[in-house]
Design an enzyme around this catalytic site. Structure first.
Site, PDB file in Angstrom:
ATOM      1  N   SER A   8       0.704  -1.188  -0.233  1.00 49.74           N
ATOM      2  CA  SER A   8      -0.121  -0.071  -0.144  1.00 49.74           C
ATOM      3  C   SER A   8       0.850   0.998   0.053  1.00 49.74           C
ATOM      4  O   SER A   8       1.850   1.541   0.917  1.00 49.74           O
ATOM      5  CB  SER A   8      -0.769   0.050   1.281  1.00 49.74           C
ATOM      6  OG  SER A   8      -1.228   1.430   1.396  1.00 49.74           O
ATOM      7  N   HIS A  33      -1.415  -1.524  -4.053  1.00 48.65           N
ATOM      8  CA  HIS A  33      -2.711  -1.309  -3.229  1.00 48.65           C
ATOM      9  C   HIS A  33      -2.917  -0.050  -3.044  1.00 48.65           C
ATOM     10  O   HIS A  33      -1.915   0.912  -2.628  1.00 48.65           O
ATOM     11  CB  HIS A  33      -2.765  -1.923  -2.152  1.00 48.65           C
ATOM     12  CG  HIS A  33      -4.012  -1.762  -1.103  1.00 48.65           C
ATOM     13  ND1 HIS A  33      -4.993  -2.752  -1.305  1.00 48.65           N
ATOM     14  CD2 HIS A  33      -4.205  -1.075  -0.023  1.00 48.65           C
ATOM     15  CE1 HIS A  33      -5.732  -2.302  -0.340  1.00 48.65           C
ATOM     16  NE2 HIS A  33      -5.592  -1.151   0.368  1.00 48.65           N
ATOM     17  N   ASP A  35      -5.211   3.268  -1.660  1.00 42.88           N
ATOM     18  CA  ASP A  35      -6.225   3.398  -0.429  1.00 42.88           C
ATOM     19  C   ASP A  35      -6.866   4.756  -1.103  1.00 42.88           C
ATOM     20  O   ASP A  35      -6.302   5.738  -0.727  1.00 42.88           O
ATOM     21  CB  ASP A  35      -5.524   3.653   0.828  1.00 42.88           C
ATOM     22  CG  ASP A  35      -5.224   2.266   1.265  1.00 42.88           C
ATOM     23  OD1 ASP A  35      -5.984   1.382   1.415  1.00 42.88           O
ATOM     24  OD2 ASP A  35      -3.831   2.234   1.601  1.00 42.88           O
ATOM     25  N   MET A  37      -9.580   7.532   0.286  1.00 39.30           N
ATOM     26  CA  MET A  37     -10.341   8.125   1.238  1.00 39.30           C
ATOM     27  C   MET A  37     -10.929   9.192   1.036  1.00 39.30           C
ATOM     28  O   MET A  37     -10.480  10.068   0.503  1.00 39.30           O
ATOM     29  CB  MET A  37      -9.386   8.138   2.471  1.00 39.30           C
ATOM     30  CG  MET A  37      -8.679   6.908   3.065  1.00 39.30           C
ATOM     31  SD  MET A  37      -7.601   7.015   4.601  1.00 39.30           S
ATOM     32  CE  MET A  37      -6.726   5.338   4.436  1.00 39.30           C
ATOM     33  N   HIS A  66      -8.809   0.128  -3.234  1.00 39.02           N
ATOM     34  CA  HIS A  66      -9.626  -0.025  -1.966  1.00 39.02           C
ATOM     35  C   HIS A  66     -10.212   1.443  -1.581  1.00 39.02           C
ATOM     36  O   HIS A  66      -9.705   2.466  -1.223  1.00 39.02           O
ATOM     37  CB  HIS A  66      -8.655  -0.309  -0.600  1.00 39.02           C
ATOM     38  CG  HIS A  66      -9.213  -0.675   0.479  1.00 39.02           C
ATOM     39  ND1 HIS A  66      -8.598  -0.258   1.727  1.00 39.02           N
ATOM     40  CD2 HIS A  66     -10.637  -0.704   1.074  1.00 39.02           C
ATOM     41  CE1 HIS A  66      -9.306  -0.620   2.772  1.00 39.02           C
ATOM     42  NE2 HIS A  66     -10.436  -0.481   2.410  1.00 39.02           N
ATOM     43  N   MET A  68     -12.568   3.766   0.327  1.00 41.17           N
ATOM     44  CA  MET A  68     -13.108   4.113   1.792  1.00 41.17           C
ATOM     45  C   MET A  68     -13.923   5.400   1.520  1.00 41.17           C
ATOM     46  O   MET A  68     -13.457   6.282   2.060  1.00 41.17           O
ATOM     47  CB  MET A  68     -11.896   3.918   2.708  1.00 41.17           C
ATOM     48  CG  MET A  68     -11.226   2.806   3.162  1.00 41.17           C
ATOM     49  SD  MET A  68      -9.682   2.888   3.959  1.00 41.17           S
ATOM     50  CE  MET A  68      -8.818   2.854   2.096  1.00 41.17           C
ATOM     51  N   MET A 137     -10.549  -5.929   7.124  1.00 43.09           N
ATOM     52  CA  MET A 137      -9.819  -4.848   7.799  1.00 43.09           C
ATOM     53  C   MET A 137      -9.401  -5.613   9.144  1.00 43.09           C
ATOM     54  O   MET A 137      -9.832  -5.944  10.096  1.00 43.09           O
ATOM     55  CB  MET A 137     -10.486  -3.438   8.006  1.00 43.09           C
ATOM     56  CG  MET A 137     -10.887  -3.093   6.747  1.00 43.09           C
ATOM     57  SD  MET A 137      -9.376  -2.542   5.640  1.00 43.09           S
ATOM     58  CE  MET A 137      -8.413  -1.519   6.609  1.00 43.09           C
ATOM     59  N   GLY A 142      -8.365   4.206   7.803  1.00 43.65           N
ATOM     60  CA  GLY A 142      -8.078   5.392   7.913  1.00 43.65           C
ATOM     61  C   GLY A 142      -6.599   6.077   7.837  1.00 43.65           C
ATOM     62  O   GLY A 142      -6.253   6.986   7.154  1.00 43.65           O
ATOM     63  N   PHE A 143      -5.771   5.122   8.399  1.00 38.45           N
ATOM     64  CA  PHE A 143      -4.503   5.298   8.339  1.00 38.45           C
ATOM     65  C   PHE A 143      -3.531   4.264   8.504  1.00 38.45           C
ATOM     66  O   PHE A 143      -3.857   3.202   8.847  1.00 38.45           O
ATOM     67  CB  PHE A 143      -4.045   6.154   9.947  1.00 38.45           C
ATOM     68  CG  PHE A 143      -4.952   7.352  10.340  1.00 38.45           C
ATOM     69  CD1 PHE A 143      -4.705   8.484   9.506  1.00 38.45           C
ATOM     70  CD2 PHE A 143      -6.277   7.272  10.876  1.00 38.45           C
ATOM     71  CE1 PHE A 143      -5.575   9.739   9.905  1.00 38.45           C
ATOM     72  CE2 PHE A 143      -7.051   8.383  11.070  1.00 38.45           C
ATOM     73  CZ  PHE A 143      -6.615   9.521  10.497  1.00 38.45           C
ATOM     74  N   GLY A 144      -2.371   4.463   8.018  1.00 39.01           N
ATOM     75  CA  GLY A 144      -1.101   3.707   8.005  1.00 39.01           C
ATOM     76  C   GLY A 144      -0.695   3.352   9.379  1.00 39.01           C
ATOM     77  O   GLY A 144      -0.935   4.132  10.276  1.00 39.01           O
ATOM     78  N   ASP A 175      -5.720  -6.331   5.636  1.00 36.55           N
ATOM     79  CA  ASP A 175      -4.990  -4.898   5.517  1.00 36.55           C
ATOM     80  C   ASP A 175      -4.868  -4.420   6.829  1.00 36.55           C
ATOM     81  O   ASP A 175      -5.951  -3.883   7.621  1.00 36.55           O
ATOM     82  CB  ASP A 175      -6.177  -4.125   4.437  1.00 36.55           C
ATOM     83  CG  ASP A 175      -5.538  -2.818   4.314  1.00 36.55           C
ATOM     84  OD1 ASP A 175      -4.382  -2.252   4.634  1.00 36.55           O
ATOM     85  OD2 ASP A 175      -6.344  -2.077   3.558  1.00 36.55           O
ATOM     86  N   GLY A 176      -3.896  -3.910   7.321  1.00 32.96           N
ATOM     87  CA  GLY A 176      -3.585  -3.226   8.477  1.00 32.96           C
ATOM     88  C   GLY A 176      -2.624  -3.913   9.602  1.00 32.96           C
ATOM     89  O   GLY A 176      -3.217  -5.006   9.933  1.00 32.96           O
ATOM     90  N   GLY A 177      -1.663  -3.352   9.677  1.00 32.30           N
ATOM     91  CA  GLY A 177      -0.816  -3.727  10.969  1.00 32.30           C
ATOM     92  C   GLY A 177      -0.033  -5.112  10.457  1.00 32.30           C
ATOM     93  O   GLY A 177       0.411  -6.050  11.286  1.00 32.30           O
ATOM     94  N   GLY A 197       1.591  -1.801   4.471  1.00 30.91           N
ATOM     95  CA  GLY A 197       2.257  -0.313   4.072  1.00 30.91           C
ATOM     96  C   GLY A 197       3.415  -0.211   4.673  1.00 30.91           C
ATOM     97  O   GLY A 197       4.382  -0.057   4.104  1.00 30.91           O
TER      98      GLY A 197
END
Ligand code: DX5
Ligand code: ZN
Length: 216
Positions: A8, A33, A35, A37, A66, A68, A137, A142-144, A175-177, A197
């Site tokens: 990402s 990827h 994002d 938003m 993606h 959002m 998710m 909202g945030f990386g 997606d995320g962490g 990301g």
């Protein structure tokens, strides 16, 4: 199938976007990827069609977009024209999800549906046979660079079982962490596609990091 890595670019260096895309092109990442938003569905705003079109000109990998954003139906055709190959909308933003998914597919894109951490997987039961991918998710969008939500493993296992029961061919994406510390366990739980990301873009050698994530 070996798992896929989709870096990402959310936290990439946008002053050197061509270089960042080139890095992904040179790496053994599978998708790119993006994002999107809108500052309404999520508390952040990113970029739109102009940037996607420019990325499309130089990208050698499929664009995994993606969304959002609220009311994504207004923009499905525009994202296709901009160069999206896979288009993922959020379950929470669609009143007529079946119609939205069919429209994405009729435009020639693969269709993904994303669910927020609080949204139960069983709500996807009737749409699963129509999907190419479910994005679960693993942070609140909202945030990386946020922390991975540990209860995600249970959701992924349930989702995997639901895909089997409904005879769906949908991939599971997270997606995320995501990083080297959890990618193996997530793979064992049934994940096919990893959005990564911060782990990639904060690494000293992003190409080597992608190779490591791919090799797990
Ligand atoms: C979060 C975005 C992610 C984000 C992941 O809302 O959808 O794609 O870039 O970033 P990391 O891997 O840093 O958690
Ligand atoms: Zn994302």
């Amino acid at each position: 199938m070996s798992h896929l890595i989709a870096p990402s670019i959310l936290t990439a260096d946008f002053l050197n976007l061509a270089g960042e895309i080139d890095m992904i092109n040179q790496s053994n990442a599978d998708w790119i990827h993006l994002d999107i938003m809108d500052g309404a569905f999520v508390p952040n705003i990113t970029f739109g069609f102009h940037i996607i079109k420019q990325i499309k000109k130089v990208a050698k990998k499929p664009l995994d977009v993606h969304l959002m954003i609220m009311d994504p139906d207004r923009y499905l055709e525009s994202f296709h024209e901009a160069g999206a190959d896979i288009l993922t909308i959020h379950y929470e933003t669609c009143n007529h999800l079946h119609r939205t998914v069919q429209t994405i597919k009729s435009l020639g894109m693969d269709a993904g549906v994303a669910i927020n951490p609080h949204t139960p997987v069983h709500l996807l039961e009737t749409i699963l046979p129509d999907l190419d991918m479910v994005l679960n998710m693993t942070v609140n969008p909202g945030f990386g660079a946020q922390s991975f939500i540990e209860s995600s493993y249970q959701k992924i296992r349930k989702l995997k079982e639901l895909i089997r029961q409904t005879e769906s061919t949908s991939l599971i994406q997270v997606d995320g962490g995501v990083g080297l510390q959890n990618i193996g366990k997530l793979r064992d739980a049934g994940v096919d596609v990893f959005v990564v990301g911060n782990t990639v873009f904060s690494a000293d050698d992003p190409v080597a990091m992608i190779r490591k994530l791919k090799g797990v």
